[in-house]
Scaffold this active site. Structure first.
Site, short mmCIF file in Angstrom:
data_model
loop_
_atom_site.label_atom_id
_atom_site.label_comp_id
_atom_site.label_asym_id
_atom_site.label_seq_id
_atom_site.Cartn_x
_atom_site.Cartn_y
_atom_site.Cartn_z
N HIS A 80 -14.08 -16.93 -2.17
CA HIS A 80 -13.38 -16.82 -0.87
C HIS A 80 -11.99 -16.24 -1.08
O HIS A 80 -11.60 -15.28 -0.42
CB HIS A 80 -13.30 -18.19 -0.18
N ASP A 109 -3.28 15.79 5.46
CA ASP A 109 -4.09 14.87 4.67
C ASP A 109 -3.14 14.16 3.73
O ASP A 109 -1.93 14.40 3.78
CB ASP A 109 -5.21 15.60 3.90
N TRP A 144 -9.10 -18.17 -7.67
CA TRP A 144 -8.66 -16.76 -7.61
C TRP A 144 -7.51 -16.49 -8.57
O TRP A 144 -7.22 -15.34 -8.89
CB TRP A 144 -8.31 -16.35 -6.18
N SER A 174 -8.44 1.11 -8.53
CA SER A 174 -8.45 1.68 -7.19
C SER A 174 -7.08 1.55 -6.52
O SER A 174 -6.55 2.50 -5.94
CB SER A 174 -9.52 0.98 -6.36
N SER A 175 -6.48 0.36 -6.65
CA SER A 175 -5.21 0.11 -5.97
C SER A 175 -4.08 0.95 -6.55
O SER A 175 -3.23 1.46 -5.82
CB SER A 175 -4.84 -1.37 -6.07
N HIS A 258 3.15 -12.59 -7.09
CA HIS A 258 4.08 -12.70 -5.98
C HIS A 258 4.37 -11.36 -5.31
O HIS A 258 4.32 -11.29 -4.08
CB HIS A 258 5.35 -13.48 -6.30
N GLU A 260 2.30 -9.23 -5.05
CA GLU A 260 1.05 -9.07 -4.31
C GLU A 260 1.16 -9.66 -2.90
O GLU A 260 0.65 -9.10 -1.93
CB GLU A 260 -0.09 -9.73 -5.09
N TYR A 262 3.71 -9.67 -1.10
CA TYR A 262 4.42 -8.69 -0.26
C TYR A 262 3.60 -7.43 -0.08
O TYR A 262 3.73 -6.75 0.94
CB TYR A 262 5.81 -8.44 -0.84
N SER A 273 6.30 -3.69 13.53
CA SER A 273 7.58 -3.01 13.75
C SER A 273 7.39 -1.72 14.56
O SER A 273 8.35 -1.20 15.12
CB SER A 273 8.26 -2.67 12.42
N THR A 333 13.67 -11.84 5.17
CA THR A 333 12.49 -12.09 5.99
C THR A 333 12.92 -12.60 7.36
O THR A 333 12.41 -12.17 8.40
CB THR A 333 11.56 -13.11 5.29
N LYS A 336 14.26 -9.84 9.55
CA LYS A 336 13.21 -9.07 10.23
C LYS A 336 12.78 -9.76 11.53
O LYS A 336 12.65 -9.13 12.58
CB LYS A 336 12.00 -8.90 9.31
N ARG A 455 -5.86 -29.26 -3.43
CA ARG A 455 -6.72 -28.12 -3.09
C ARG A 455 -7.76 -27.95 -4.19
O ARG A 455 -7.69 -28.58 -5.25
CB ARG A 455 -5.88 -26.86 -2.93
#
Lengths: 614, 388
Positions: A80, A109, A144, A174-175, A258, A260, A262, A273, A333, A336, A455
């Site tokens: 999950h 493109d 995970w 890929s990323s 971390h 990640e 963001y 925005s 944060t 924003k 958890r």
């Protein structure tokens, strides 16, 4: 490099924008089609990850439940998390990057269209590979975050962790490619006059996120490679009894993990925005501040990782450093949030579904942000860490922040992509049921955590007295699941019979709304010139731009040819990693050879070579 | 948005006022100085966050009502920003952050300060149970139920024997990970994690492993019995004495000749000194249970005064006094002991103990299934339950 800025050749170029059929999708290098494929795939895995969550919630409905075994449960919660992060949230953001960013900056493109296709196919194959584990009964089962040394062959001898290590390695490739592509695109392919400080916020956040992608993913790649060496070649990087250090894994994972967070949340911030000004009929309040806050979050995001490790015994000095850095990141944060509210202040707010989801983000992400402030206090975190309180916290961030932001984007840009509006009535029903289901699922988790439920637990004892909170969560989860079906129904219905959108149904200010919906395959017949941040809100500027963008050219701009080498190379890269599983050193080389052939053919393919006459 | 604010506020209040009795694993019912420090900090931060949340939601609700588009709405004034406001809402939150950070960092140092004098207890996590050692009390060992005295500073020295676990008994304070001890070059210290606290209330406090550690992570409970110094000392004494055999020399010799481990020294010693006052004859079931234990269980389990060779599994001395078995999982009674010994995998998947059908251990060293009949299992269970 200069694909989209190449002047249209005098000869009549071939057209393939009308190409249909499976083959045209498999070989496409069009960023819009790739964006759609990313979106559809991520939606599919949202369903997969959602079903995993629902089974988890059924198991936790009552204490000491025996619905599924502990072994199956551990696979479900691991998959999950892995699915929702790597196969849903990230690719969904990339779907929007793909479709929207070139349109927002006035490009035809992305910078590397074939690389873009390669990114998608690696994502798809990696996702399939990761999920094949279910069918051999060995889905990843060490959460995970995959903390060492539980992931060692001594404690996890099966294929489960192998699938996880190799699957994530594939997806990381890929990323990283995606990040490189978008950095290059945004730097090089902006329309004339589109200065950096005139870029729409979504493009800006894509820019920041892309830098995080190319810098953070290599860190987890290192961690995964070390772990793969431990597992396949008997090294001892994370084996304590041999002098290795399991806590090293935690550092490496969270130095990636971390940023990640963001990587996931900044695109959603970017979406709203753009959405909030469009539906407040006011420019974004404090544009440069919002941009810099996003950049600052991207930077400081690198210095907070150990707040995930307050219980691991870093000592008071390191604890204090990460307390301070984590609290500091709360400030941009918060800035924003205040700027979004100031944008709405004094505006004329239209409550479209897109706007409602954006406002929902402002209201609910704040809850997750504030519980984050609690965890940032290291001593308090010693109680909350790895409890359901934290599960509540990060779901407020991920669902309340990211998912609501993405849904806002879906309602906002659907008319651009399809030429039809999504049904607003169904949309509002979807919004309210999402909000109710979401809060019903995750708010009670604050309590189950407070009352001591850790958890990643397959079950809990009745004497903990947290049954009622778990039951509320389970009911809420099914509500939330059902609400997502409303979105699917809305998409299906609107695709067939939705109201025609026109090129700018919302009266929005940014460049993507200056071209027809759906756009031509070449996006812009000629490149418009941008003179401000809200080009379509200045009447004379809009007139000048639309004279260009809505004009049907006599000869269509030359666009890169379709190519099937990306899918070939993606397949090669995937099987190379997958074959590492055999544990025989030369077998992966077969995959590598296949990949090399694909890369060779790719390199010598002329992207603009004309197809044979048809 | 407006309609949910009130119930959420009430729920927030509930977060602070939970009753410990109802929630035995509650993290907001502190009973030690360590837990108190954390809770005080939590309450402070809680109110700050509530203040911010309420403020944001009220302003947001006002905006949504006041500035919604109406048919007669004029075109909004195109404002691009305001430097003063940006500075204000940067500095405001920054001040709140400082207000939170100062007591936080004070608490970070205060809670990790090593007390000058304290009772050190070694806490060792295992898949899926807890071992507690008292190095200052002759190295006495117990499992899953930790006894500590009230009012005395206690330092838990935490590590793991296999994978990473985390020791969490919320009412005693925050959790710390039990990391496997990393082999270090000579001259360097092993790295332990520590929890220091002084218990302020007697009672039984519940906790469990808080770091995912494998199949039965959720079944790895902890109970901490905080008692008065006198009770604690008495308990330590009983633990040290163990359960020496009261068998005759000849029975003991018989046992030896049958290939069973000889009774340990204290047992024999007692026999020699206790000649004048012959001990009451042992129940034959106890003798048989002990013999079965010695033959089948003692390679891994120890019982003080009976056999102290087995160190890789929980020490079973005073087992009959424990409130639970299998690491807080089952109520301690003979039927549950029978179930646990006969079929551990159904109770706790991944447990290393063999059963009547399952093998135990972990590859590459796998132990055979128990060579016991169900009746013999009950005899062992009865014996273990009698260890008080």
């Amino acid at each position: 490099m200069s694909v989209s800025t190449a002047p249209a050749p005098a000869t009549s170029p071939e057209t393939h924008h009308e190409d249909t059929g499976l083959w045209s999708w498999i070989t496409t290098v069009d960023h819009k089609r790739i964006g759609i494929m990313y979106f559809v795939t991520s939606l599919f895995f949202l369903g997969v990850g959602g079903i995993e969550a629902l089974i988890i919630r059924l198991q936790l409905f009552s204490p000491e439940n025996q619905l599924i075994s502990a072994q199956v449960y551990n696979q479900l919660f691991t998959m999950h998390g892995t699915t929702m992060i790597f196969l849903v949230a990230m690719p969904q953001a990339v779907a929007f990057f793909n479709y929207i960013v070139p349109l927002q900056i006035g490009a035809r493109d992305v910078a590397f269209p074939r690389l873009n296709a390669l990114s998608y196919w690696i994502y798809l194959f990696g996702a399939i590979y990761l999920n094949v584990s279910w069918f051999v009964g060995a889905a990843p089962n060490t959460s995970w975050v995959g903390y060492a040394n539980l992931t060692s062959t001594q404690f996890s001898p099966g294929l489960n962790v192998d699938f996880w290590v190799l699957g994530l390695s594939i997806l990381g490739v890929s990323s990283i490619m995606g990040g490189v592509n978008f950095i290059t695109t945004i730097i090089n392919l902006r329309a004339p006059g589109m200065k950096l400080m005139r870029m729409p916020l979504f493009t800006w956040m894509t820019f920041v996120t892309s830098f995080l992608l190319v810098t953070a993913l290599p860190v987890i790649a290192v961690a995964l490679i070390l772990l793969a060496f431990d597992r396949f070649f008997a090294t001892n990087f994370f084996v304590a009894s041999a002098g290795g250090d399991p806590v090293l894994w935690q550092h490496l994972f969270w130095i990636f993990g971390h940023p990640e967070v963001y990587i996931l949340v900044l695109p959603a911030f970017g979406v709203i925005s753009d959405v909030i000004p469009a539906f407040s009929r006011k420019p974004l309040f404090g544009y440069p501040v919002v941009v810099y806050a996003g950049v600052l979050i991207g930077f400081i995001g690198w210095g907070v990782w150990s707040h995930h490790m307050f219980t691991s015994g870093l000592g008071p000095i390191a604890d204090s450093f990460f307390v301070a850095s984590t609290m500091i990141i709360a400030i941009p944060t918060g800035v924003k949030i205040f700027n979004w509210m100031a944008t709405m202040w004094g505006g004329a707010i239209r409550f479209t579904t897109a706007m409602m989801f954006a406002v929902g983000l402002v209201a609910l992400f704040t809850v997750g942000g504030l519980s984050g402030i609690m965890h940032s206090s290291a001593p308090v975190d010693l109680q909350q860490h790895d409890s359901y309180f934290v599960v509540a916290h990060f779901h407020y961030v991920i669902v309340g922040g990211i998912l609501l932001g993405m849904f806002s984007g879906v309602y906002y840009w659907f008319p651009k992509v399809t030429g039809r509006l999504l049904d607003e009535k169904l949309g509002k029903l979807h919004f309210w049921s999402t909000i109710i289901g979401f809060n019903l699922t995750f708010f009670p988790m604050h309590f189950s955590g407070m009352y001591g439920m850790p958890r990643r637990t397959w079950t809990y004892r009745a004497e903990l007295n947290v049954e009622i909170y778990n039951q509320l969560s389970t009911v809420g989860a099914f509500f939330l699941g059902a609400s997502t079906l409303l979105l699917l129904w809305n998409i299906w219905k609107s695709l067939k019979s939705g109201e025609k959108a026109g090129h700018n149904p919302w009266g929005a200010p940014t460049l993507e709304w200056s071209i027809p919906s759906p756009p031509h395959h070449y996006n812009f017949p000629a490149l418009p010139e941008v003179r401000s941040r809200e080009p379509l809100w200045n009447d004379d500027e809009r007139a000048a731009i639309e004279a260009v963008t809505l004009h049907e050219p006599a000869t269509e701009p030359e666009m890169p040819n379709p190519s099937f080498w990306p899918i070939v190379v993606a397949f090669g890269i995937t099987i190379t990693w997958a074959l590492v599983m055999t544990g025989i050193w030369w077998v992966p080389l077969l995959g590598l050879a296949f990949t090399a052939l694909g890369v060779y053919a790719w390199a010598f393919e002329d992207p603009f070579k004309k197809k044979a006459a048809h | 948005m407006k309609s949910v604010r009130l119930p959420l506020g009430l729920l927030g209040l509930a977060l602070l006022t939970a009753c410990a009795g109802e929630y035995p694993q509650s993290s907001i019912s502190p009973t030690t100085d360590f837990a108190d420090t954390i809770h005080g900090l939590y309450v402070t931060i809680f109110w700050w966050t509530m203040l911010i949340l309420t403020g944001v939601w009220i302003v947001l609700a006002y905006i949504l009502v006041k500035f919604r588009e109406r048919p007669d709405s004029p075109k909004p004034k195109q404002i691009h920003g305001h430097l003063g406001m940006e500075i204000a809402w940067t500095i405001g939150p920054a001040l709140i952050v400082v207000a939170i950070a100062i007591p936080t960092i004070q608490a970070v140092f205060a809670t990790q300060e090593v007390p000058e004098e304290s009772l050190v207890v070694e806490v060792i996590g295992h898949q899926y149970w807890w071992e507690f050692r008292y190095p200052e009390n002759g190295g006495l060992v117990t499992a899953n139920e930790l006894h500590i005295p009230m009012g005395t500073p206690v330092s838990l020295r935490i590590h793991s024997d296999d994978v990473i676990h985390s020791f969490w008994v919320p009412q005693l304070g925050g959790k710390r990970d039990a990391n496997p001890l990393r082999q270090v070059p000579e001259g360097q210290d092993l790295k332990y994690n520590w929890i220091h606290f002084t218990a302020q209330e007697t009672g039984t406090f519940m906790g469990q492993c808080a770091e995912f550690c494998g199949d039965s992570h959720s079944l790895m409970g902890i109970r901490v019995i905080v008692e008065t110094q006198e009770e604690f000392d008495a308990w330590l004494g009983d633990l040290a004495a163990g359960h020496p055999q009261t068998v005759t020399q000849s029975q003991a010799l018989n046992a030896t000749t049958e290939g069973l481990p000889a009774p340990t020294a204290p047992a024999l010693a007692q026999e020699e000194t206790g000649q004048e006052e012959a001990p009451p004859a042992e129940d034959p079931g106890t003798v048989e249970g002990r013999n079965l234990f010695l033959a089948n269980c003692s390679a891994c389990h120890a019982i003080n005064g009976v056999s102290e060779a087995g160190v890789i599994a929980p020490n079973l001395t005073l087992l009959g006094r424990r409130s639970s078995i299998a690491a807080g999982l089952l109520e301690n009674n003979v039927d549950n002991l029978v179930r646990w010994i006969g079929d551990p995998q159904s109770v706790k998947p991944g447990a290393l103990m063999p059963g009547l059908e399952y093998q135990g251990g972990r590859p590459p060293v796998v132990w055979p299934a128990f060579n016991l009949t169900p009746d013999q299992v009950r005899t062992v269970a009865n014996y273990l339950y009698s260890l008080r």
